[in-house]
Motif scaffolding. Structure first.
Motif, PDB file in Angstrom:
ATOM      1  N   UNK A  55       0.552  -0.882  -0.083  1.00 23.49           N
ATOM      2  CA  UNK A  55       0.114   0.113   0.021  1.00 23.49           C
ATOM      3  C   UNK A  55       1.091   1.187   0.146  1.00 23.49           C
ATOM      4  N   UNK A  56       1.708   1.131   0.855  1.00 23.61           N
ATOM      5  CA  UNK A  56       3.555   1.959   0.639  1.00 23.61           C
ATOM      6  C   UNK A  56       3.236   2.721  -0.787  1.00 23.61           C
ATOM      7  N   UNK A  57       3.431   1.190  -1.371  1.00 22.15           N
ATOM      8  CA  UNK A  57       4.050   1.560  -3.080  1.00 22.15           C
ATOM      9  C   UNK A  57       3.106   1.973  -3.740  1.00 22.15           C
ATOM     10  N   UNK A  58       1.904   1.943  -3.376  1.00 25.05           N
ATOM     11  CA  UNK A  58       0.350   2.410  -3.724  1.00 25.05           C
ATOM     12  C   UNK A  58       0.106   4.039  -4.286  1.00 25.05           C
ATOM     13  N   UNK A  59       0.178   4.545  -2.990  1.00 23.88           N
ATOM     14  CA  UNK A  59       0.606   5.529  -2.279  1.00 23.88           C
ATOM     15  C   UNK A  59       1.216   6.700  -3.294  1.00 23.88           C
ATOM     16  N   UNK A  60       2.662   6.900  -2.581  1.00 27.81           N
ATOM     17  CA  UNK A  60       3.436   7.404  -3.214  1.00 27.81           C
ATOM     18  C   UNK A  60       3.948   7.244  -4.963  1.00 27.81           C
ATOM     19  N   UNK A 239      -1.346   3.991  10.289  1.00 30.85           N
ATOM     20  CA  UNK A 239      -0.042   4.982   9.502  1.00 30.85           C
ATOM     21  C   UNK A 239       0.392   5.324   8.375  1.00 30.85           C
ATOM     22  N   UNK A 240       1.083   6.251   7.319  1.00 28.36           N
ATOM     23  CA  UNK A 240       1.275   6.479   6.396  1.00 28.36           C
ATOM     24  C   UNK A 240       2.389   6.257   6.285  1.00 28.36           C
ATOM     25  N   UNK A 241       3.259   5.917   4.888  1.00 32.21           N
ATOM     26  CA  UNK A 241       4.260   5.824   4.345  1.00 32.21           C
ATOM     27  C   UNK A 241       5.555   6.848   4.982  1.00 32.21           C
ATOM     28  N   UNK A 242       6.722   6.565   5.362  1.00 30.79           N
ATOM     29  CA  UNK A 242       7.255   7.382   5.903  1.00 30.79           C
ATOM     30  C   UNK A 242       8.804   7.440   5.282  1.00 30.79           C
ATOM     31  N   UNK A 243       9.751   8.669   5.466  1.00 29.74           N
ATOM     32  CA  UNK A 243      11.208   8.505   4.843  1.00 29.74           C
ATOM     33  C   UNK A 243      11.786   7.929   5.467  1.00 29.74           C
ATOM     34  N   UNK A 244      12.493   7.238   4.721  1.00 31.69           N
ATOM     35  CA  UNK A 244      14.101   6.639   5.575  1.00 31.69           C
ATOM     36  C   UNK A 244      14.315   5.894   4.142  1.00 31.69           C
ATOM     37  N   UNK A 245      15.876   5.899   4.729  1.00 36.30           N
ATOM     38  CA  UNK A 245      17.052   5.606   3.632  1.00 36.30           C
ATOM     39  C   UNK A 245      17.070   3.787   3.958  1.00 36.30           C
ATOM     40  N   UNK A 246      16.946   3.616   2.969  1.00 33.04           N
ATOM     41  CA  UNK A 246      17.234   2.467   2.758  1.00 33.04           C
ATOM     42  C   UNK A 246      18.734   1.561   2.811  1.00 33.04           C
ATOM     43  N   UNK A 297      11.700   9.469 -11.675  1.00 33.83           N
ATOM     44  CA  UNK A 297      11.380   9.864 -10.062  1.00 33.83           C
ATOM     45  C   UNK A 297       9.804   9.072  -9.244  1.00 33.83           C
ATOM     46  N   UNK A 298       9.155   8.160 -10.240  1.00 35.68           N
ATOM     47  CA  UNK A 298       8.667   7.450  -9.152  1.00 35.68           C
ATOM     48  C   UNK A 298       9.052   6.333  -8.217  1.00 35.68           C
ATOM     49  N   UNK A 299       9.603   5.707  -8.602  1.00 40.64           N
ATOM     50  CA  UNK A 299      10.354   4.747  -8.432  1.00 40.64           C
ATOM     51  C   UNK A 299      11.809   5.838  -6.989  1.00 40.64           C
ATOM     52  N   UNK A 300      12.329   6.188  -7.760  1.00 41.00           N
ATOM     53  CA  UNK A 300      12.825   6.664  -6.905  1.00 41.00           C
ATOM     54  C   UNK A 300      12.144   7.186  -5.241  1.00 41.00           C
ATOM     55  N   UNK A 301      11.122   7.759  -5.881  1.00 37.77           N
ATOM     56  CA  UNK A 301      10.841   8.622  -4.043  1.00 37.77           C
ATOM     57  C   UNK A 301      10.097   7.101  -3.518  1.00 37.77           C
ATOM     58  N   UNK A 305      10.368   6.011   0.493  1.00 35.98           N
ATOM     59  CA  UNK A 305       9.190   5.701   1.218  1.00 35.98           C
ATOM     60  C   UNK A 305       9.193   4.466   1.496  1.00 35.98           C
ATOM     61  N   UNK A 306       9.673   3.989   1.737  1.00 32.42           N
ATOM     62  CA  UNK A 306       9.938   2.061   2.224  1.00 32.42           C
ATOM     63  C   UNK A 306       9.077   1.106   1.207  1.00 32.42           C
ATOM     64  N   UNK A 307       8.574   1.640  -0.036  1.00 27.34           N
ATOM     65  CA  UNK A 307       7.475   0.731  -1.288  1.00 27.34           C
ATOM     66  C   UNK A 307       9.056  -0.133  -1.810  1.00 27.34           C
TER      67      UNK A 307
END
Length: 566
Positions: A55-60, A239-246, A297-301, A305-307
């Motif tokens: 779902x995170x990889x759907x919203x972003x 909760x919503x996806x949050x920014x996180x460096x993998x 841009x979509x894949x990077x973002x 965001x944990x996608x």
């Protein structure tokens, strides 16, 4: 102004937005959301990460593509074709740790995004066109089989240690024969799959949604998770996806980079085809390089965001179109609806059975298979059919990542082979037919005494330079009359490199020593320009290049006083 229009085409669409479009976009977004939730969860699990990250990889992606994407209607989301690519890296490297799996998948998305953006900036959006249709069919059929096999254990209610598609089949067979199967779970999954496939032809009926909802109700009402051991999704974290460096181990970086590049290739191959299809249907032009930047841009973002890697969806885009979508606002509405589910309705899908999610992925895998067109290819050109089979076997036998590598290598070999062994011909005049034609096809063709007209139907480059040299000498040796001049009819020659240019110098030198003149006809101006850069045009002399074959023949007849009527 022009710059932001190029980099943020979504803002230009917003400037042109019409109030009459809003109702269609709103309804399409809500309809789309009902499909995005179960499919996103299913593809996340198929990719080896917890369902919530689907779902995170759907919203972003929906939000980011609305800004960077050039297509007005394309839906970006988790994709069935990418699931095996992701799983091939996540499963062996995560060691069963879900958070490590998320980090690996997210880094793959970051790599895929950077690769797509780089290719778009360098205006290399044509690269995916280097894979021929039979090769694409081969690796996609292999990916479909891999994905289908990976979901069979979930359909039967047990798990295995993945060891490659063919070995997994053996493990699945042993598991079923050994009594590991949960037949209640299988019945729920098989029923879900049957419903999806039976309702698929009816475009106005949301078959996938109805099948998943029915399975969830059946499991919840009869409490099958407790009574029969049917595995269910359980409550989703709110909760919503949050920014996180993998953050991943340096030792895994090579595998992740290779897989990220493979994901980028698969994603853009699918996206470019779908984008062109809908651009033609909606009569709106789409720049393939901007499409690559938008996908990047979509894949990077999403990766930040944990996608995990995503692509355009050939199943959800038609849903949006059929529901009345006019612009990417429909995707934004869908993303907001999915976000609301995460925030306020985490328990809504707690009874969703894993076997039903497996059925969703299996249905998608079945849709990826291509057999009808392969039958046509077998009928008209068997060697390309067998290329497709080799790619298919490569994916099925060695796994998705090596299989895609095999497909790329085969594509390069196929590309080089066509230029390496091109068609060539000696030309003559045919009674009743204008122009000059291949003497092997027209044995009665008249040849000009002392003249060889030689046509080479390919660019001249390092791989075929020596062959060109050999064929020219053979054409001279096989001439029925002593040769005074050979004319290269160069209209099909679209390019020349240093190796082949040096080869022409060698030919010219050896022919001159034998008393034979070398001339050219119909050579394209860009090829002449290259000869000038190589300092060969002046060596041959401008008079040695004729605009047409006819003028070259006339000049020969006049200069050598040959009595021959064209």
């Amino acid at each position: 102004m022009r710059r932001w229009k190029r980099w943020l085409p979504g803002l230009q669409i917003l400037r042109e937005y019409q109030a009459a479009w809003f109702a269609g976009d709103l309804m399409a977004g809500l309809v789309l959301a009902t499909m995005l939730v179960p499919v996103g969860i299913a593809y996340a699990l198929a990719s080896g990460v917890p369902g919530i990250y689907g779902l995170y990889a759907t919203i972003v992606p929906l939000l980011v593509y609305a800004l960077f994407g050039p297509s007005r209607i394309l839906v970006m989301a988790p994709d069935s074709a990418l699931a095996p690519v992701i799983l091939a890296v996540v499963f062996p490297l995560s060691g069963g740790d879900p958070m490590r799996a998320v980090a690996l998948a997210s880094m793959m998305a970051v790599v895929a995004g950077l690769v797509c953006i780089l290719i778009g900036l360098l205006r290399l959006g044509f690269v995916t066109e280097l894979l021929s249709k039979p090769i694409r069919y081969g690796y996609m059929n292999g990916i479909a089989l891999t994905m289908l096999i990976s979901q069979l254990p979930k359909l039967f209610g047990f798990s295995i240690d993945g060891a490659g598609p063919l070995r997994d089949v053996v493990q699945i067979g042993k598991g079923i024969l050994g009594g590991k199967a949960n037949w209640t779970s299988f019945a729920v999954g098989a029923g879900t799959l049957a419903a999806i496939l039976l309702l698929k032809p009816y475009k106005r009926i949301p078959g996938l949604l109805l099948a998943v909802v029915a399975a969830t109700i059946v499991v919840g009402v009869w409490n099958l998770d407790a009574i029969a051991g049917v595995k269910v999704l359980g409550p989703l974290p709110q909760g919503l996806p949050t920014f996180a460096l993998p953050m991943i181990s340096f030792t895994h970086l090579d595998d992740v980079i290779i897989a990220g590049c493979a994901a980028a290739m698969v994603a853009f191959a699918d996206t470019s085809v779908l984008s062109r299809t809908y651009a033609a249907r909606m009569r709106t032009p789409v720049d393939p390089n901007q499409e690559m930047i938008g996908l990047g841009a979509v894949n990077l973002a999403t990766g930040l965001f944990q996608g995990f890697p995503i692509s355009s969806s050939s199943s959800r885009t038609p849903v949006a179109e059929a529901a009345g979508a006019k612009t990417q606002l429909a995707g934004v509405v869908g993303a907001i609806a999915v976000a609301l589910v995460l925030v306020f309705a985490g328990n809504l899908l707690k009874d969703l059975p894993s076997s039903a999610l497996a059925a969703v992925v299996i249905a998608a895998a079945i849709g990826l298979f291509e057999f009808a067109d392969l039958r046509r290819i077998f009928r008209i050109q068997q060697w390309e059919f067998w290329l497709s089979i080799v790619c298919f076997v490569g994916v099925a036998a060695f796994g998705v990542i090596p299989g895609i590598g095999i497909a790329i290598v085969i594509a390069i070999i196929e590309f080089l082979w066509d230029g390496w062994r091109p068609h060539y011909a000696v030309l003559g005049r045919v009674e009743g037919v204008r122009g000059y034609h291949d003497v092997t096809r027209y044995p009665a063709a008249r040849r000009v005494p002392g003249l060889v007209l030689f046509r080479w139907s390919a660019p001249l480059f390092f791989a075929n330079a020596e062959l060109f040299h050999q064929r020219v000498l053979e054409a001279i040796a096989e001439s029925p009359t002593p040769v005074r001049r050979i004319i290269i009819t160069a209209e099909p020659v679209t390019s020349i490199d240093v190796t082949s240019a040096d080869m022409l110098v060698e030919i010219e030198h050896s022919l001159t020593e034998s008393g034979i003149e070398l001339r050219f006809a119909e050579m394209k101006d860009p090829v002449k320009d290259k000869l000038k850069r190589f300092e060969l045009f002046d060596r041959f002399g401008a008079a040695d290049f004729y605009p047409t074959i006819g003028s070259a023949v006339d000049a020969y007849l006049k200069e050598h006083s040959v009595d021959w009527k064209p």
